[in-house]
Motif scaffolding. Structure first.
Motif, mmCIF file in Angstrom:
data_model
loop_
_atom_site.group_PDB
_atom_site.id
_atom_site.type_symbol
_atom_site.label_atom_id
_atom_site.label_comp_id
_atom_site.label_asym_id
_atom_site.label_seq_id
_atom_site.Cartn_x
_atom_site.Cartn_y
_atom_site.Cartn_z
ATOM 1 N N CYS A 290 0.915 -0.801 0.311
ATOM 2 C CA CYS A 290 0.035 -0.330 0.363
ATOM 3 C C CYS A 290 0.957 1.480 0.357
ATOM 4 C CB CYS A 290 -0.837 -0.043 1.312
ATOM 5 S SG CYS A 290 -2.004 1.321 1.129
ATOM 6 N N ALA A 291 2.095 1.080 0.430
ATOM 7 C CA ALA A 291 2.696 2.336 0.882
ATOM 8 C C ALA A 291 3.248 2.775 -0.449
ATOM 9 C CB ALA A 291 3.970 2.327 2.072
ATOM 10 N N ASP A 292 3.471 1.736 -1.260
ATOM 11 C CA ASP A 292 4.390 2.210 -2.131
ATOM 12 C C ASP A 292 3.756 2.452 -3.805
ATOM 13 O OD1 ASP A 292 7.316 0.749 -1.379
ATOM 14 O OD2 ASP A 292 6.372 -0.934 -2.047
ATOM 15 N N GLN A 293 2.675 2.132 -3.236
ATOM 16 C CA GLN A 293 0.996 3.143 -4.064
ATOM 17 C C GLN A 293 1.104 4.921 -4.343
ATOM 18 O OE1 GLN A 293 -1.730 0.828 -5.155
ATOM 19 N NE2 GLN A 293 -0.718 -1.634 -5.361
ATOM 20 N N PRO A 294 1.187 5.337 -4.886
ATOM 21 C CA PRO A 294 0.784 7.014 -4.264
ATOM 22 C C PRO A 294 -0.414 7.400 -3.733
ATOM 23 C CG PRO A 294 2.602 6.725 -6.049
ATOM 24 C CD PRO A 294 2.080 5.721 -6.374
ATOM 25 N N ALA A 295 -1.794 6.717 -4.761
ATOM 26 C CA ALA A 295 -2.858 6.378 -3.951
ATOM 27 C C ALA A 295 -3.239 5.937 -3.214
ATOM 28 C CB ALA A 295 -3.969 6.206 -5.239
ATOM 29 N N CYS A 296 -2.721 4.750 -2.722
ATOM 30 C CA CYS A 296 -3.114 3.907 -0.867
ATOM 31 C C CYS A 296 -2.007 4.300 -0.006
ATOM 32 C CB CYS A 296 -2.560 2.582 -1.720
ATOM 33 S SG CYS A 296 -3.308 1.652 -0.056
ATOM 34 N N LEU A 524 7.308 -15.092 -13.282
ATOM 35 C CA LEU A 524 7.428 -13.565 -12.432
ATOM 36 C C LEU A 524 7.397 -12.271 -12.232
ATOM 37 C CD1 LEU A 524 9.317 -15.908 -9.822
ATOM 38 C CD2 LEU A 524 7.271 -15.703 -9.536
ATOM 39 N N LYS A 525 8.144 -11.881 -13.742
ATOM 40 C CA LYS A 525 9.028 -10.652 -13.962
ATOM 41 C C LYS A 525 7.488 -9.995 -14.639
ATOM 42 C CE LYS A 525 13.415 -12.546 -15.883
ATOM 43 N NZ LYS A 525 13.715 -13.068 -17.338
ATOM 44 N N GLY A 526 6.162 -10.377 -15.268
ATOM 45 C CA GLY A 526 5.170 -9.758 -15.282
ATOM 46 C C GLY A 526 4.053 -9.193 -14.352
ATOM 47 N N LEU A 527 4.505 -9.792 -13.082
ATOM 48 C CA LEU A 527 3.872 -9.729 -11.604
ATOM 49 C C LEU A 527 3.100 -8.007 -11.252
ATOM 50 C CD1 LEU A 527 3.849 -12.991 -10.148
ATOM 51 C CD2 LEU A 527 2.358 -12.292 -11.914
ATOM 52 N N LYS A 528 2.696 -7.453 -11.614
ATOM 53 C CA LYS A 528 1.929 -6.630 -10.294
ATOM 54 C C LYS A 528 1.346 -6.678 -9.442
ATOM 55 C CE LYS A 528 2.488 -4.185 -15.362
ATOM 56 N NZ LYS A 528 1.575 -3.429 -15.979
ATOM 57 N N ALA A 529 1.291 -5.596 -8.822
ATOM 58 C CA ALA A 529 0.785 -5.377 -7.038
ATOM 59 C C ALA A 529 -0.648 -4.779 -7.824
ATOM 60 C CB ALA A 529 1.501 -3.881 -6.296
ATOM 61 N N PRO A 530 -1.469 -5.362 -6.790
ATOM 62 C CA PRO A 530 -2.775 -4.408 -7.141
ATOM 63 C C PRO A 530 -2.957 -3.773 -6.831
ATOM 64 C CG PRO A 530 -2.550 -6.099 -4.827
ATOM 65 C CD PRO A 530 -1.021 -6.770 -5.325
ATOM 66 N N GLY A 531 -4.746 -3.342 -7.277
ATOM 67 C CA GLY A 531 -4.914 -1.988 -6.485
ATOM 68 C C GLY A 531 -5.583 -1.950 -5.491
ATOM 69 N N PHE A 532 -5.343 -1.363 -3.918
ATOM 70 C CA PHE A 532 -5.888 -1.127 -3.014
ATOM 71 C C PHE A 532 -7.339 -0.674 -3.297
ATOM 72 C CE2 PHE A 532 -1.773 -2.457 -2.171
ATOM 73 C CZ PHE A 532 -2.217 -3.252 -1.516
ATOM 74 N N GLU A 533 -8.103 -0.426 -2.760
ATOM 75 C CA GLU A 533 -9.880 -0.663 -2.066
ATOM 76 C C GLU A 533 -9.483 1.409 -2.227
ATOM 77 O OE1 GLU A 533 -12.866 -2.322 -1.314
ATOM 78 O OE2 GLU A 533 -12.358 -4.113 -2.993
ATOM 79 N N THR A 534 -10.112 2.230 -2.232
ATOM 80 C CA THR A 534 -9.991 3.533 -1.695
ATOM 81 C C THR A 534 -11.851 3.832 -1.743
ATOM 82 O OG1 THR A 534 -9.258 4.659 -3.811
ATOM 83 C CG2 THR A 534 -8.213 4.355 -2.126
ATOM 84 N N GLY A 535 -11.592 4.953 -1.391
ATOM 85 C CA GLY A 535 -12.876 5.475 -1.011
ATOM 86 C C GLY A 535 -12.630 7.275 -0.125
ATOM 87 N N LYS A 536 -14.381 7.125 0.563
ATOM 88 C CA LYS A 536 -14.279 8.867 1.260
ATOM 89 C C LYS A 536 -13.681 8.411 2.365
ATOM 90 C CE LYS A 536 -17.355 11.216 -1.681
ATOM 91 N NZ LYS A 536 -18.864 11.509 -1.371
ATOM 92 N N PRO A 537 -12.785 9.192 3.460
ATOM 93 C CA PRO A 537 -12.050 8.489 4.873
ATOM 94 C C PRO A 537 -13.707 7.954 5.609
ATOM 95 C CG PRO A 537 -11.196 11.031 3.889
ATOM 96 C CD PRO A 537 -12.421 10.671 2.579
ATOM 97 N N GLY A 538 -13.154 7.519 6.385
ATOM 98 C CA GLY A 538 -14.254 6.522 7.118
ATOM 99 C C GLY A 538 -15.641 5.808 6.182
ATOM 100 N N SER A 539 -15.236 5.103 4.439
ATOM 101 C CA SER A 539 -16.827 5.577 3.957
ATOM 102 C C SER A 539 -16.678 4.365 4.476
ATOM 103 C CB SER A 539 -16.285 5.833 2.569
ATOM 104 O OG SER A 539 -16.080 4.484 2.171
ATOM 105 N N THR A 540 -17.935 3.386 4.474
ATOM 106 C CA THR A 540 -17.754 2.256 3.894
ATOM 107 C C THR A 540 -17.796 1.344 2.934
ATOM 108 O OG1 THR A 540 -20.481 2.475 4.020
ATOM 109 C CG2 THR A 540 -19.348 1.805 6.578
ATOM 110 N N GLY A 541 -17.191 1.884 2.725
ATOM 111 C CA GLY A 541 -17.294 2.001 0.422
ATOM 112 C C GLY A 541 -18.917 1.969 -0.283
#
Length: 541
Positions: A290-296, A524-541
């Motif tokens: 998560c920390a490695d993905q700017p948005a997450c 293995l060379k083509g594997l990428k990290a998953p996109g983490f779900e985001t939402g509004k702060p404190g939201s329930t998605g």
């Protein structure tokens, strides 16, 4: 014993952060009554040259195999249609070969190839306590039967074995316990009572509970190999199945061509301390991704610190909520304390993209997502009456707890998570109440050799996932220290048992059985990290 060989070990790592885990098995599924194969007459009949494996009855020593109906499973499993099935009969306790006999269900899924290789692959299930026959879909959907038959046998005591050592009362209490404070003395007392009630019920049936362990199970599989008339075969073990595979490699190496270990649980270090280390690795793997993905990272800064604070806060003041779980409209009360949150996170690495959002919601006073996931697992039909707790405790209470002190277990929690309250550190993830449960299960310790490291030249594939919080990725290099022909592979961004979730892992495994000294890891060379779900702060998605 010292091996005089130059190591050929190759370590493949695609994620800098360590990862983790311990022995959580994948619950059995499926039910099938494939057409029975008629047994040849005569207990010592041998197969016609070129006849398919498992179509002849044979007795070897104290064990006998007979073709017949396929083992029962909870639901139908399409992958077992057309399987050749039968039953292996062995002594319950080999120290008393004239005593009670037990029966183990066998299903042999034919190779897709019209000219299969002569050395099949044997699937060793997770748990302890899961039935390999119920894991046929996972084994076959990954392509293991492309060129080889795949053999699945119900480990002693599991769902379709006779007798089984299931404990539905423990499953029922675990479902009820989602509404209790996990760290409360009253909850521990009730759990131990459920454990003792099952122990007493099984013992009253005359079941020798001390005979349900890795040493006897490894001998069961070796007997099956001999009874099927096979010179060699290959093993694929997942989770706890890797624990059994490593014991098998040490005790019965001659019939093994190659061994694949997926979600590795080394007998030499198994216990509460190793479980804590695995959890640390897996948690950190998810948090770092998560920390490695700017948005997450922007949306969920300092996620690890947020989680640690939640563990402390909830242990001091548990939160109670009400949710509904899939398949039911009935409201379920759920109590979240620090220990429960740690156990949730250990399993939640299987749905890693949801983890940051779920933690953020909890931190903002919305516990429903985590509560629903946690309760859903405990109340699922797949968690009821399918796990052989008698085998769980047979392994843990004879092979683990006698060789780890209470202080060593606690120190494992302190080292991995020094900021957690002592009450959380005292109960390793997925091993809650283990020591008092083992006190009432009352089986003798295994021979100390059960903790010996496996030293072998057998080609071995050591597979791990970097998000595995149940059997840590560091366990791969650990077992490979004494396996000079091991290939160590960490698949990035994957949870416990990578074969179940990763096409790349499946490709690596299949290529390994083709050429055990040259597994193809290019994917293995083509594997990428998953996109983490985001939402509004404190939201329930």
């Amino acid at each position: 014993m010292t091996l005089h060989h130059t190591p050929r070990r190759r370590t493949v790592r695609r994620l800098r952060a360590a990862s983790a885990g311990m022995a959580a098995g994948l619950l059995v599924t499926g039910l099938l009554a494939a057409p029975a194969v008629q047994a040849q007459s005569g207990a010592d009949a041998t197969a016609t040259p070129g006849a398919p494996i498992g179509t002849a009855a044979r007795t070897v020593g104290d064990a006998s195999y007979a073709p017949g109906a396929c083992p029962k499973t909870p639901e139908p499993i399409e992958e077992l249609e057309g399987a050749r099935c039968g039953t292996l009969t062995v002594p319950e306790n080999r120290a008393r070969p004239d005593g009670r006999k037990i029966k183990l269900g066998v299903a042999i899924v034919p190779a897709v190839s019209a000219t299969p290789k002569p050395d099949p692959i044997v699937w060793l299930a997770g748990g302890p306590g899961d039935d390999a026959v119920g894991e046929a879909k996972m084994a076959i959907s990954g392509g293991l039967n492309r060129d080889r038959d795949v053999i699945l046998m119900s480990q002693r005591g599991t769902y379709s074995a006779e007798p089984n050592v299931l404990c539905p009362g423990i499953d029922a209490f675990n479902a009820r316990a989602v509404g209790l404070v996990s760290g409360a003395p009253s909850t521990e007392r009730l759990h131990v009572e459920a454990t003792k009630a099952c122990r007493d019920r099984l013992a009253a049936k005359g079941i020798d509970l001390a005979a349900y362990n890795d040493t006897e199970s490894a001998a069961d599989y070796e007997d099956l190999r001999a009874a099927l008339g096979l010179k060699q075969w290959n093993l694929y073990g997942i989770s706890y199945g890797t624990h059994l595979a490593l014991v098998y490699m040490r005790l019965h190496p001659d019939g093994l061509r190659s061994v694949a270990l997926d979600g590795i649980l080394p007998p030499a270090i198994s216990g509460s301390a190793a479980t804590w280390s695995s959890a640390r690795q897996g948690f950190d793997g998810v948090f770092k991704a998560c920390a490695d993905q700017p948005a997450c990272n922007k949306r969920y800064p300092n996620l690890s610190a947020t989680f640690d604070k939640l563990v402390r806060d909830l242990e001091a003041k548990p939160v109670t909520t009400t949710v509904t779980v899939p398949g039911s409209d009935k409201p379920v009360k759920v109590v979240l304390d620090g220990g429960t949150l740690v156990n949730w996170m250990t399993s939640a690495t299987h749905v890693a993209p949801q983890v940051p959002l779920a933690i953020d919601e909890l931190a903002n006073g919305k516990p429903q997502r985590i509560a629903q996931q946690y309760a859903g697992g405990k109340l699922s039909p797949a968690a009821m009456g399918r796990v052989a707790h008698g085998l769980v405790y047979g392994v843990f209470c004879s092979e683990w707890t006698p060789y780890e002190t209470e202080e060593q277990a606690l120190e494992g929690g302190r080292e991995a998570f020094p900021t957690y309250p002592r009450s959380v550190q005292e109960q390793a993830p997925q091993l809650t109440y283990l020591r008092p449960d083992c006190d009432v299960w009352d089986v003798p310790p295994a021979d100390p050799s059960i903790r010996d490291a496996t030293r072998s030249d057998i080609p071995t594939l050591a597979l791990s996932g970097s998000f595995d919080a149940q059997t840590g990725a560091d366990n791969g290099p650990y077992v490979a220290r004494t396996l000079p022909n091991a290939t160590v592979v960490t698949v990035p961004y994957e949870p416990h048992v990578v074969f179940a979730t990763s096409k790349c892992a499946q490709q690596i495994a299949v290529s390994f059985f083709d050429t055990p000294d040259a597994a193809d890891t290019e994917c293995l060379k083509g594997l990428k990290a998953p996109g983490f779900e985001t939402g509004k702060p404190g939201s329930t998605g």
